[in-house]
Design an enzyme around this catalytic site. Structure first.
Site, PDB file in Angstrom:
ATOM      1  N   ASP A   1      -1.083   1.060  -4.680  1.00 44.54           N
ATOM      2  CA  ASP A   1      -2.010   0.146  -5.103  1.00 44.54           C
ATOM      3  C   ASP A   1      -3.360   1.027  -5.421  1.00 44.54           C
ATOM      4  O   ASP A   1      -4.416   0.183  -5.623  1.00 44.54           O
ATOM      5  CB  ASP A   1      -2.200  -0.862  -4.011  1.00 44.54           C
TER       6      ASP A   1
ATOM      7  N   ASP B   1      -2.102   6.318  -3.864  1.00 42.14           N
ATOM      8  CA  ASP B   1      -1.061   5.480  -3.321  1.00 42.14           C
ATOM      9  C   ASP B   1      -0.644   4.548  -4.251  1.00 42.14           C
ATOM     10  O   ASP B   1      -1.341   4.282  -5.528  1.00 42.14           O
ATOM     11  CB  ASP B   1      -1.239   4.966  -1.945  1.00 42.14           C
TER      12      ASP B   1
ATOM     13  N   SER C   1       0.788  -1.378  -0.014  1.00 43.18           N
ATOM     14  CA  SER C   1      -0.066  -0.095   0.000  1.00 43.18           C
ATOM     15  C   SER C   1       0.891   1.377   0.139  1.00 43.18           C
ATOM     16  O   SER C   1       1.846   1.585  -0.805  1.00 43.18           O
ATOM     17  CB  SER C   1      -0.783  -0.088   1.256  1.00 43.18           C
TER      18      SER C   1
ATOM     19  N   ASP D   1      -5.388   2.625  -3.592  1.00 35.75           N
ATOM     20  CA  ASP D   1      -6.646   2.375  -2.942  1.00 35.75           C
ATOM     21  C   ASP D   1      -6.826   3.633  -1.827  1.00 35.75           C
ATOM     22  O   ASP D   1      -7.811   3.752  -1.102  1.00 35.75           O
ATOM     23  CB  ASP D   1      -6.611   0.991  -2.145  1.00 35.75           C
TER      24      ASP D   1
END
Length: 582
Positions: free
Chosen positions: A306, A304, A145, A308
């Site tokens: 990923d 970010d 993440s 999310d």
């Protein structure tokens, strides 16, 4: 076996690659005891959702061998639970993400499990969508993440596309903890797995299907078509997966007037232009803000690695305003509800899901408009677990929105995790709508405060590293659970929520009430003022988190803001002083 002995054994074990053995041998040669202890004082733990850590050799590091171990545990549980299993795999732009994804596929294939792996980096939302599209029994995404570059991780999803929850998470943890010898793990060469038809590459057809679906969640599609170019925005994926998905989502609804931070568009696991690729932090958005000023844009967005989490910045007179995750979620909830009501499109039985540490202002707004509110434990796995529960048990209810304070949002139910693609389109649409009304998001938020009262939330992160840090965090939680003072910064405690015991206790009467929630190491404090405090150790990072929630409902808005900030600072100073004693 002690840490140094384990390190020596690793360096001499031919099962591990030459590079991995050499990495440990160099630490032994340098007599770097502190680093060796941190790498070997424990095995990397499989938490409730997976593993995450610094990349490197060793039992307590993110590497091929711990990826194999986690995957073997997942495969064992899948083969005990289902007659035949399929697993979807996704990965982001971090170092070794593709390699770890292929390693995951190799172990699954060796366990006779069919794999569907994306042919390029993609956001978490598209992994969740792939699970549902392929009717898979589980999913894995390789990501850490928003953590710094030296990290990577491994998250597990179940057959609904949501992060794994009880009892399946504990079953995987048990299977993981039963693996003591890496060499016992089944593995098949990736190319052989492809030849045997056990590995399938997933291309654009699945992605395009997802993009078409999220387009239908536009609240005011005609406004976007007719006046979409009036909003000028800046976007940066911060070297992550968001570029194609987010720009596609924007274009699909007619918001084409955007500028990209070119220096940050290329995927790069080293994230060379930022200290940490976390759009929650203003410094990660610096290049986007600079470009926003240069272009005279209305708003800047960042996601970010990923994709999310979404952070944003707004120019307002001579300053830049960075909205918090609570504020962004509040604006989105209010916009969705009021927009659907204005157009007579509100479902008959709408509901909204948030976490216990997310602002209570959202509860007020939802209750005011007759929208059912569900509060869950921290994390989108619990938000989406609640969506699944309602879908299975009372399908007349229609999901509107889910959010958590840590910049996570979901405005549709085609995936079961926080999503940076569809929400960024909704946020841009909202910015356009308010611009046509002569407002920006910050002034729109003030209108909400004037109607519902000012709510201010702060997050205090106290970091404690290594073995000593882990013990310090345990002592802090014990102190706040067992030896806490009666007052925090002069505010008397009236009730305590202990999610580990599952009890809500009245301080005045001592009476307890059972809370129907999963067990978790979380404490909540209710104060005489009506303010709230929650604390919990992070499940993925070496820190303990304190969430303060202050509200003011009397007086002018500026006075309410000043009072709330003063109370928040006093409470945070008190918490720091108490934690130092542990």
């Amino acid at each position: 076996m002690k840490a140094i002995e384990k390190a020596k054994a690793w360096a001499q074990n031919n099962y591990f690659s030459e590079e991995s053995r050499k990495e440990i041998q160099q630490l032994l040669d340098k007599n770097d005891t502190e680093e060796l202890i941190d790498r070997f004082y424990k095995s990397m733990e499989f938490g409730t959702g997976g593993i995450r850590g610094v990349i490197g050799a060793g039992e307590n590091r993110m590497n091929y061998y711990n990826v194999r171990k986690a995957t073997q545990a997942l495969a064992t549980v899948l083969n005990k639970t289902f007659d035949k299993s399929k697993v979807a795999i996704g990965y982001d732009s971090r170092n070794f993400s593709l390699e770890f994804a292929k390693e995951t596929a190799s172990v699954l294939a060796a366990n006779d499990i069919e794999v569907f792996i994306y042919d390029k980096i993609n956001p978490v939302a598209l992994l969740s969508y792939s699970v549902r599209h392929h009717k898979a029994q589980a999913g894995v995404v390789i990501t850490a993440s928003h953590n710094p570059p030296e990290y990577n991780g491994y998250k597990v999803y179940w057959d609904d596309g949501a992060q794994v929850i009880p009892p399946h998470d504990q079953n995987i943890i048990n299977a993981y903890n039963e693996i003591y010898d890496y060499s016992t793990i089944k593995i098949m060469d990736f190319e052989i797995a492809e030849q045997k038809g056990l590995v399938h590459w997933v291309g654009e057809e699945v992605e395009n299907e997802y993009y078409k679906r999220i387009k239908t969640k536009t609240i005011r599609p005609e406004l976007c078509k007719k006046r979409g170019t009036e909003l000028c925005l800046v976007y940066t994926p911060i070297h992550g997966t968001g570029l194609i998905p987010c720009t596609t989502a924007l274009k699909n609804i007619g918001l084409t007037n955007f500028h990209l931070v070119e220096e940050q568009t290329s995927p790069d696991g080293n994230f060379p232009t930022v200290k940490s690729p976390n759009p929650e932090n203003p410094e990660a958005l610096k290049m986007a803000v600079d470009l926003m000023r240069e272009k005279g844009a209305d708003i800047a967005f960042g996601t970010d690695p990923d994709d999310d989490r979404i952070g944003l910045a707004i120019p307002q007179k001579d300053k830049i305003v960075y909205l918090s995750g609570n504020q962004i979620g509040t604006l989105m909830l209010h916009y969705i509800i009021t927009g659907l009501k204005e157009q007579n499109r509100m479902p008959e039985h709408p509901y909204f899901v948030k976490t216990i540490v997310t602002t209570r202002l959202q509860d007020k707004i939802a209750n005011h408009f007759g929208v059912r509110v569900e509060n869950t434990l921290t994390g989108f796995k619990w938000i989406c677990g609640k969506v699944r529960e309602i879908e299975q048990n009372d399908s007349k209810w229609e999901f509107l929105f889910g959010t958590e304070e840590s910049f996570g949002y979901l405005n549709h139910d085609w995936v079961r995790d926080k999503d940076g693609c569809a929400p960024i389109a909704l946020l841009a649409e909202m910015a356009l709508y308010y611009k046509t009304k002569g407002m920006d998001m910050a002034s729109a938020l003030d209108k909400i405060y004037e109607e519902f009262g000012f709510h201010h939330e702060d997050l205090l992160n106290l970091h404690y590293f290594g073995k000593e840090g882990s013990e310090k965090i345990q002592r802090i939680m014990h102190m706040f659970r067992e030896k806490r003072p009666e007052r925090f910064a002069g505010d008397k405690i009236t009730a305590v929520e202990d999610y580990q015991s599952g009890l809500l206790t009245s301080v005045q009467t001592g009476k307890t009430k059972t809370m129907n929630v999963p067990k978790s190491n979380v404490l909540g404090f209710h104060f005489e003022s009506g303010n709230l405090l929650y604390c919990r150790p992070s499940g993925t990072e070496p820190k303990i988190k304190f969430y303060t929630m202050i509200k003011e409902t009397e007086g002018l808005l500026d006075d309410m803001k000043r009072k709330a900030h003063e109370k928040s600072h006093a409470l945070i100073d008190f918490i720091k002083a108490e934690a130092d004693k542990a």
